[in-house]
Design a protein around this motif. Structure first.
Motif, PDB file in Angstrom:
ATOM      1  N   ILE A 102     -26.907 -17.710  -0.891  1.00 56.98           N
ATOM      2  CA  ILE A 102     -25.961 -16.879  -1.640  1.00 56.98           C
ATOM      3  C   ILE A 102     -24.585 -17.534  -1.644  1.00 56.98           C
ATOM      4  O   ILE A 102     -23.902 -17.579  -2.676  1.00 56.98           O
ATOM      5  N   ALA A 113     -22.360 -18.426  -4.858  1.00 54.30           N
ATOM      6  CA  ALA A 113     -21.246 -17.545  -5.192  1.00 54.30           C
ATOM      7  C   ALA A 113     -19.898 -17.990  -4.644  1.00 54.30           C
ATOM      8  O   ALA A 113     -18.863 -17.523  -5.125  1.00 54.30           O
ATOM      9  N   GLY A 170     -18.003 -11.533  -5.213  1.00 57.17           N
ATOM     10  CA  GLY A 170     -18.977 -10.994  -4.278  1.00 57.17           C
ATOM     11  C   GLY A 170     -19.183  -9.508  -4.402  1.00 57.17           C
ATOM     12  O   GLY A 170     -20.117  -8.956  -3.815  1.00 57.17           O
ATOM     13  N   ASP A 188     -20.279  -7.948  -6.824  1.00 56.02           N
ATOM     14  CA  ASP A 188     -21.491  -7.646  -7.578  1.00 56.02           C
ATOM     15  C   ASP A 188     -22.763  -7.919  -6.778  1.00 56.02           C
ATOM     16  O   ASP A 188     -23.876  -7.703  -7.271  1.00 56.02           O
ATOM     17  N   LEU A 189     -22.635  -8.394  -5.546  1.00 57.33           N
ATOM     18  CA  LEU A 189     -23.810  -8.615  -4.716  1.00 57.33           C
ATOM     19  C   LEU A 189     -24.389  -7.292  -4.250  1.00 57.33           C
ATOM     20  O   LEU A 189     -23.676  -6.288  -4.116  1.00 57.33           O
ATOM     21  N   THR A 190     -25.678  -7.280  -3.975  1.00 61.98           N
ATOM     22  CA  THR A 190     -26.293  -6.091  -3.403  1.00 61.98           C
ATOM     23  C   THR A 190     -25.890  -5.974  -1.936  1.00 61.98           C
ATOM     24  O   THR A 190     -25.414  -6.942  -1.329  1.00 61.98           O
ATOM     25  N   GLU A 230     -27.556  -8.513   0.205  1.00 64.26           N
ATOM     26  CA  GLU A 230     -26.986  -9.840  -0.015  1.00 64.26           C
ATOM     27  C   GLU A 230     -25.647  -9.987   0.704  1.00 64.26           C
ATOM     28  O   GLU A 230     -25.345 -11.046   1.273  1.00 64.26           O
ATOM     29  N   LYS A 231     -24.841  -8.940   0.694  1.00 66.38           N
ATOM     30  CA  LYS A 231     -23.550  -8.996   1.400  1.00 66.38           C
ATOM     31  C   LYS A 231     -23.766  -9.160   2.900  1.00 66.38           C
ATOM     32  O   LYS A 231     -23.066  -9.944   3.556  1.00 66.38           O
ATOM     33  N   LEU A 288     -24.757 -12.732   3.510  1.00 59.66           N
ATOM     34  CA  LEU A 288     -23.610 -13.640   3.382  1.00 59.66           C
ATOM     35  C   LEU A 288     -22.732 -13.563   4.632  1.00 59.66           C
ATOM     36  O   LEU A 288     -22.275 -14.591   5.153  1.00 59.66           O
TER      37      LEU A 288
END
Length: 553
Positions: A384, A388, A535, A537-539, A542-543, A546
């Motif tokens: 990710i 990103a 970031g 817009d990440l789910t 996903e956050k 990251l």
């Protein structure tokens, strides 16, 4: 014949004052050295450049222990220390009149007194901090030959050596780490405390001098003489000039974990201050110093660029040459102008020390993340991040402690508070270009902010250039950014990755901050928490992934 009457005590006093004035007049002809004799020098031994650089980073004065800086940044140490202790006794009579009282006073402003330095070079001797905190340098100046004055100034480690953290995220100020940010250092609070204490205590100079002699019994008569007849008159004169000003500087000097270098540089070079100083609110959060040799320009907005290098051009490992590091070291010596009060014509004399500090920083790594890391999530987060974040903050390889392989040196506008960049104005650029550094660095201003490398990001909260966002989780979700929150002497939240806070922005119940605290109010000029929505817009999974990856850096 009747003998002459003995002179009265008052007459003897006048005779003594006249004699003193004559002696001082003669002494002024015999000026002493303008640089102080530092307390510590590099220990002899076959140390490599990085080890010497760590020593210089902790101890070197960088020209700040001299007559010039004593007019602006350095302080008469023993006199100032006594004033601080006497001022503390006003509120608590139990405060002892000895140097041990200095530690809690200075720790209140985020200064560290560690017994250990986690990344100190193996085998190199070091001394406990003792009376002086980490990053405060000390020496003896003789402005008039034979009359010593003990002076102190702030060096690299005052702001750029931080407390370490344990596996739960609790701070350990007894163990420091050179190069990590001191996100609790409160230079505004410290300078105002010294100013206020001196303003109160010089009203009774005899009491102040008696206290100084009690706290520092090793002080000899010549220094007591110098303090009474040389230093105190200058202090009184300066305080009279300041009148009822609330602070010694015409501008606010930051908040815990942030500094105001642009305003300090303007003052040093004599360029106009916004609003007479009241508008100089371009605070910058103290960064981790890892991977700085990948940059082609320095400062949060990349204003100081290496000559001949395009500030926004990507850096590969092959570009980190000795010539590039030499250019960065030269720029670094210019930082002593606003931070230590060194005149620009003298700043380059510290180039040798700066080279060695650069060698240390080239090998520097932040404290490894002390908590648990979900390896599977971190591996997902690496993918990710590459998609990103890498285009601005750099590409990494490896999984255990990822290694930076390419750094974009991106500079631009991401919607964050513009005040800091705007305050580095054309007048300041012109002023810098009138110094001898005009040929040693290329000045650029007004281009937004430089995306930094993310070394040690887990311990660098609060985030954005102005320290307006308390956690990475809030950075990735603007709706979670609080309007106001506390900072200073804090612990860390390893889930949100940043300051450990309650829902209202306060420290959780039962917290025991090791330093003084302050509120960051993002509604105030220069402290907006808007912008950098990358970031968002990440789910949520996903956050979290990251964040797990960022713990490795």
């Amino acid at each position: 014949m009747r003998g002459r009457a003995a002179p009265s005590a008052r007459r003897w006093g006048r005779i003594l004052l006249v004699a003193t004035a004559v002696l001082l007049g003669l002494a002024l002809v015999m000026r002493g050295p303008t640089d102080a004799r530092p307390d510590q020098s590099l220990p002899s031994g076959d140390w490599d450049a990085a080890a010497r650089g760590a020593w210089q980073f902790r101890n070197a004065g960088f020209g700040g222990l001299a007559a010039g800086p004593l007019e602006t940044h350095a302080i008469p140490w023993r006199l100032s220390a006594a004033a601080l202790i006497l001022d503390a006794k006003r509120g608590d009579r139990r405060v002892p009149l000895d140097r041990a009282a200095l530690r809690p006073i200075l720790q209140r402003y985020g200064f560290l007194f560690p017994s250990r330095v986690g990344n100190w070079p193996d085998g190199m001797p070091t001394q406990p901090s003792g009376t002086l905190p980490l990053g405060m340098t000390h020496g003896v100046l003789s402005p008039i030959r034979g009359l010593p004055v003990s002076i102190a100034n702030l060096g690299c480690a005052a702001c750029h050596a931080g407390a370490t953290y344990d596996a739960k995220g609790d701070a350990d100020p007894d163990r420091a780490w050179l190069g990590m940010p001191n996100s609790s250092i409160d230079l505004e609070g410290y300078t105002r405390a010294v100013f206020t204490a001196m303003r109160r205590q010089v009203r009774d100079p005899d009491r102040l001098l008696r206290a100084t002699a009690t706290i520092f019994p090793e002080m000899r008569g010549r220094e007591r003489f110098a303090l009474r007849w040389l230093v105190l008159p200058r202090v009184k004169k300066r305080l009279t000039e300041l009148g009822q000003a609330p602070r010694p500087l015409p501008f606010p000097n930051g908040l815990p974990g942030s500094t105001n270098g642009v305003a300090a540089l303007k003052q040093a070079l004599g360029t106009p201050l916004a609003g007479g100083g009241a508008g100089e609110l371009g605070f910058v959060s103290v960064p981790d110093l890892g991977q700085r040799d990948w940059r082609r320009s320095l400062l949060t907005d990349g204003a100081y660029a290496v000559p001949g290098e395009a500030a926004g051009r990507a850096m590969e490992d092959a570009g980190r040459t000795s010539a590039h590091r030499e250019a960065l070291a030269t720029i670094t010596t210019f930082f002593t102008v606003p931070s230590m009060g060194v005149h620009p014509d003298r700043a380059e004399r510290s180039l040798g020390e700066a080279r060695e500090v650069g060698a240390f920083l080239a090998t520097y790594r932040a404290q490894p993340f002390p908590g648990r890391i979900d390896a599977r999530a971190a591996a997902q987060g690496a993918v990710i991040y590459a998609r990103a974040c890498a285009s601005c903050h750099g590409s990494y390889s490896g999984s255990a402690r990822p290694k930076l392989t390419r750094f974009p040196n991106w500079i631009g506008d991401v919607g964050t508070d513009p005040l800091r960049a705007n305050l580095f104005d054309a007048a300041l650029v012109d002023a810098v270009n009138t110094t001898r550094y005009a040929q040693r660095m290329t000045m650029r201003a007004g281009n937004g902010y430089a995306a930094p490398p993310l070394a040690g990001i887990w311990a660098s909260a609060p985030y954005l250039h102005n320290g307006s966002v308390p956690t990475i989780a809030a950075l990735l979700d603007p709706s979670r950014r609080p309007t106001a929150f506390m900072v200073g002497g804090h612990s860390l939240d390893f889930t949100a990755l940043g300051l450990r806070l309650a829902a209202d922005g306060r420290y959780p119940a039962g917290s025991r901050p090791w330093a003084g605290t302050a509120w960051i109010d993002t509604r105030k000029p220069g402290l907006s928490n808007d912008g950098h929505v990358f970031g968002s817009d990440l789910t949520e999974p996903e956050k979290r992934a990251l964040i797990a990856f960022l713990k490795l850096l």
